[in-house]
Design an enzyme around this catalytic site. Structure first.
Site, PDB file in Angstrom:
ATOM      1  N   ASP A   9       0.760  -0.696  -0.033  1.00  0.00           N
ATOM      2  CA  ASP A   9       0.012   0.151   0.022  1.00  0.00           C
ATOM      3  C   ASP A   9       0.663   1.917  -0.083  1.00  0.00           C
ATOM      4  OD1 ASP A   9       1.222   0.239   2.745  1.00  0.00           O
ATOM      5  OD2 ASP A   9      -0.884   0.317   3.786  1.00  0.00           O
ATOM      6  N   CYS A  66       3.005  -2.983   3.887  1.00  0.00           N
ATOM      7  CA  CYS A  66       2.516  -1.307   4.495  1.00  0.00           C
ATOM      8  C   CYS A  66       3.078  -1.241   5.590  1.00  0.00           C
ATOM      9  CB  CYS A  66       1.355  -2.583   4.925  1.00  0.00           C
ATOM     10  SG  CYS A  66       0.994  -3.447   6.717  1.00  0.00           S
ATOM     11  N   THR A  68       3.160  -1.225   8.905  1.00  0.00           N
ATOM     12  CA  THR A  68       3.652  -2.086  10.036  1.00  0.00           C
ATOM     13  C   THR A  68       4.047  -3.334   9.166  1.00  0.00           C
ATOM     14  OG1 THR A  68       1.292  -2.880  10.625  1.00  0.00           O
ATOM     15  CG2 THR A  68       2.372  -0.822  11.894  1.00  0.00           C
ATOM     16  N   HIS A  99      12.024 -23.146   9.379  1.00  0.00           N
ATOM     17  CA  HIS A  99      10.425 -23.661  10.636  1.00  0.00           C
ATOM     18  C   HIS A  99       9.412 -23.620   9.799  1.00  0.00           C
ATOM     19  CE1 HIS A  99      14.054 -23.458  14.122  1.00  0.00           C
ATOM     20  NE2 HIS A  99      13.903 -23.431  12.843  1.00  0.00           N
ATOM     21  N   HIS A 134       9.691 -29.433  10.644  1.00  0.00           N
ATOM     22  CA  HIS A 134       8.407 -28.724  10.476  1.00  0.00           C
ATOM     23  C   HIS A 134       7.244 -28.589   9.204  1.00  0.00           C
ATOM     24  CE1 HIS A 134      11.562 -27.091  13.370  1.00  0.00           C
ATOM     25  NE2 HIS A 134      12.335 -26.875  11.995  1.00  0.00           N
TER      26      HIS A 134
HETATM   27  C1  RB5 Z   1      -2.037   2.768   5.928  1.00  0.00           C
HETATM   28  O1  RB5 Z   1      -1.916   4.126   7.452  1.00  0.00           O
HETATM   29  C2  RB5 Z   1      -1.426   1.462   7.020  1.00  0.00           C
HETATM   30  O2  RB5 Z   1      -3.224   1.271   7.981  1.00  0.00           O
HETATM   31  C3  RB5 Z   1      -1.607   0.896   6.605  1.00  0.00           C
HETATM   32  O3  RB5 Z   1      -0.090   0.339   5.725  1.00  0.00           O
HETATM   33  C4  RB5 Z   1      -0.687  -0.708   7.383  1.00  0.00           C
HETATM   34  O4  RB5 Z   1      -0.205  -0.435   8.483  1.00  0.00           O
HETATM   35  C5  RB5 Z   1      -1.578  -1.442   8.000  1.00  0.00           C
HETATM   36  O5  RB5 Z   1      -1.149  -1.977   8.821  1.00  0.00           O
END
Ligand code: RB5
Length: 142
Positions: A9, A66, A68, A99, A134
């Protein structure tokens, strides 16, 4: 050579581009499913595109970025046959291939920079699954 499916994203766009440069420089084949800019988009759309590429046998491994890596991993792990791992450091990048036979690496562009994303990608795509005990464990949750 293994085909890699890429998706992000807006929050992961920049590290996806860094990974693309690395793969191109190394001659490693990939398919980029977008996004193509920093404009806000919905990450599950891109998770689905990458998962579908793997489940139809077009790609062997995927990388989803994304903000995180967490949302991408949650979305990807809803797909049968997908084992997506979100991580930020080298030990886990190797361990999840050895694993867990992870087939998707999820990274966070608001946590790590492009250089780290490339390092984790390099480890992930070059580490084999250990098999053995595994295999049974993976079978227990699939
Ligand atoms: C977008 O703002 C953010 O929510 C997305 O990139 C991501 O971190 C979601 O887990």
């Amino acid at each position: 050579m293994v085909m890699i499916a890429l998706g992000s994203d807006h929050g992961g766009f920049e590290i996806k581009e860094a990974i693309k440069t690395y793969l191109s420089d190394k001659g490693i084949p990939f398919i980029d499913f977008g996004t193509d800019s920093l404009e806000s988009v919905d990450y599950p759309v891109y998770a689905r595109k990458v998962c579908d590429s793997i489940t139809r046998g077009e790609s062997e491994l995927g990388i989803l970025c994304c903000g995180t890596g967490i949302g991408m991993s949650m979305a990807a792990n809803k797909h049968k046959g997908i084992r997506a791992a979100v991580l930020n450091e080298e030990f886990s990048a190797e361990a999840t291939r050895r694993h867990n036979n992870a087939n998707i690496l999820c990274l966070g562009g608001r946590i790590i920079d492009g250089k780290k994303a490339v390092k984790l990608t390099e480890i992930f795509i070059n580490t084999p699954f250990d098999g053995g005990r595994h295999t049974k464990r993976i079978g227990m949750f699939e």
